[in-house]
Design a protein around this motif. Structure first.
Motif, PDB file in Angstrom:
ATOM      1  N   ILE A 284       0.822  -1.209   0.000  1.00 31.99           N
ATOM      2  CA  ILE A 284       0.000   0.000   0.000  1.00 31.99           C
ATOM      3  C   ILE A 284       0.856   1.259   0.000  1.00 31.99           C
ATOM      4  CG2 ILE A 284      -0.230   0.236   2.498  1.00 31.99           C
ATOM      5  CD1 ILE A 284      -3.160   1.019   2.034  1.00 31.99           C
ATOM      6  N   PHE A 285       2.084   1.149   0.513  1.00 31.41           N
ATOM      7  CA  PHE A 285       2.957   2.317   0.576  1.00 31.41           C
ATOM      8  C   PHE A 285       3.363   2.815  -0.821  1.00 31.41           C
ATOM      9  CE2 PHE A 285       3.543   0.400   4.777  1.00 31.41           C
ATOM     10  CZ  PHE A 285       3.438   1.505   5.600  1.00 31.41           C
ATOM     11  N   LYS A 286       3.253   1.958  -1.800  1.00 34.06           N
ATOM     12  CA  LYS A 286       3.664   2.346  -3.148  1.00 34.06           C
ATOM     13  C   LYS A 286       2.482   2.654  -4.066  1.00 34.06           C
ATOM     14  CE  LYS A 286       7.823  -0.548  -2.990  1.00 34.06           C
ATOM     15  NZ  LYS A 286       8.575  -1.664  -3.655  1.00 34.06           N
ATOM     16  N   LEU A 287       1.265   2.415  -3.570  1.00 29.27           N
ATOM     17  CA  LEU A 287       0.078   2.604  -4.406  1.00 29.27           C
ATOM     18  C   LEU A 287      -0.391   4.058  -4.405  1.00 29.27           C
ATOM     19  CD1 LEU A 287      -2.007  -0.557  -3.421  1.00 29.27           C
ATOM     20  CD2 LEU A 287      -0.741  -0.169  -5.552  1.00 29.27           C
ATOM     21  N   THR A 288      -0.851   4.502  -5.567  1.00 30.68           N
ATOM     22  CA  THR A 288      -1.430   5.852  -5.664  1.00 30.68           C
ATOM     23  C   THR A 288      -2.942   5.789  -5.500  1.00 30.68           C
ATOM     24  OG1 THR A 288      -1.752   5.729  -8.066  1.00 30.68           O
ATOM     25  CG2 THR A 288       0.393   6.543  -7.271  1.00 30.68           C
TER      26      THR A 288
END
Length: 346
Positions: A284-288
């Motif tokens: 989730i840390f990399k999702l926009t």
């Protein structure tokens, strides 16, 4: 010193009478009472003189002054309620107590007014005393009665007969059927006047600004929506984790995903956040926001009625807690929430 407890024995006759009374109150007996009342009301509907009723309704419609109602006892309560119904429709009306009228309140009457007298028997002493005094003021008098002949019929300018087979009361005394037909008659005439005057929803709502009726007909989405700095907005390339403050701080439970010109691209809710976290874990840390947002959210126009917004939120397949408010160019100008609608009294 201890308290003294007294117990009074119940006589056998009283106990038997109590048990007998209780035995009569059952489902079958209650159903029979409702059926009897229905039959008595049907007698009224089947025998009401529509021509007479039309004359009465037209007389009220063409009134130049105020339509006053009067009555004694239960008929008085009905008369007062019908008067209040007319007032709520924007018709000049009032209730005149026959007793108070003879002690000064009759001064409110003028020759342009109507005075409608409700009485089951038509022989109420208080009303009969009021009639000659009202006539000296030039008032047009109308009696609405259920027993004929009667005293009011002989002295009023117009008479309406409400057919009454009998009271539901086993002694044919308690006014429970007669007052029911009075209420049905008065309220039906009121709605006929409403139609004849072409009263619009907006006009009706204007007379009920504080209640739920008025609010549902007056408030539009633009009156209750959040706007400008209150909007939880972000862009599609923003990382989800960078927008957590925006998501939680605006109290809407969502993010409105927009482009540089504020065109709506989608929505991202706190529910979406939970589902994404469960499915992606640390990913989730990399999702926009743009990757996980709903690209086809429900929206609403600012000029739509607020009650329409509530209905749209509750519509299938699943309810939502908010609606983005957009203009004809799909530009976000606000957001309306279920909490905001409920808080407004809808």
């Amino acid at each position: 010193m201890g308290s003294l407890s007294l117990q009074f024995p119940i006589a056998e006759e009283d106990e038997e009478e109590t048990n007998l009374t209780k035995s009569k109150l059952d489902k079958t007996n209650l159903l029979n009472l409702f059926k009897c009342q229905q039959n008595y009301l049907n007698h009224f509907f089947q025998n009401l003189d529509i021509s007479q009723t039309l004359t009465f309704t037209e007389t009220l419609l063409n009134a130049k002054g105020t339509i006053f109602f009067s009555g004694v006892g239960k008929s008085g309560f009905v008369a007062q309620k019908i008067s209040q119904t007319l007032v709520s429709l924007g018709i000049k009306s009032g209730f005149l107590s026959p007793v108070d009228a003879l002690h000064g309140d009759i001064g409110i009457l003028s020759s342009r007014d109507l005075l409608v007298l409700f009485s089951k028997s038509g022989n109420s002493e208080e009303l009969l005393k009021l009639v000659p005094c009202a006539k000296t003021k030039g008032v047009y008098l109308i009696s609405v009665t259920s027993v004929k002949p009667n005293g009011l019929m002989r002295v009023c300018d117009l008479n309406v007969h409400l057919p009454l087979e009998r009271e539901l009361c086993p002694f044919d005394l308690a006014p429970v059927t007669s007052t029911a037909i009075q209420m049905v008659f008065g309220d039906t005439v009121a709605i006929a006047l409403m139609g004849a005057r072409n009263l619009s929803k907006e006009q009706y709502a204007a007379n009920h600004p504080a209640g739920r009726i008025g609010k549902s007909l007056i408030f539009k989405v633009k009156d209750l929506m959040k706007k400008k700095q209150e909007l939880p907005v972000c862009q599609e390339h923003d990382l989800i984790m960078d927008q957590l403050v925006e998501l939680s701080s605006k109290g809407c439970g969502c993010l409105l995903v927009v482009d540089n010109d504020y065109h709506l691209l989608g929505t991202f809710t706190d529910g979406d956040l939970r589902r994404t976290l469960k499915a992606s874990g640390e990913g989730i840390f990399k999702l926009t926001v743009g990757e996980m947002c709903n690209r086809n959210p429900r929206t609403i126009d600012p000029d739509a009625m607020a009650v329409e917004a509530m209905q749209k939120m509750e519509a299938p397949p699943s309810p939502v807690q908010f609606l983005p408010v957009i203009n004809d160019s799909n530009v976000v100008i606000g957001i309306v929430t279920l909490h905001g609608l409920v808080s407004a009294g809808l």
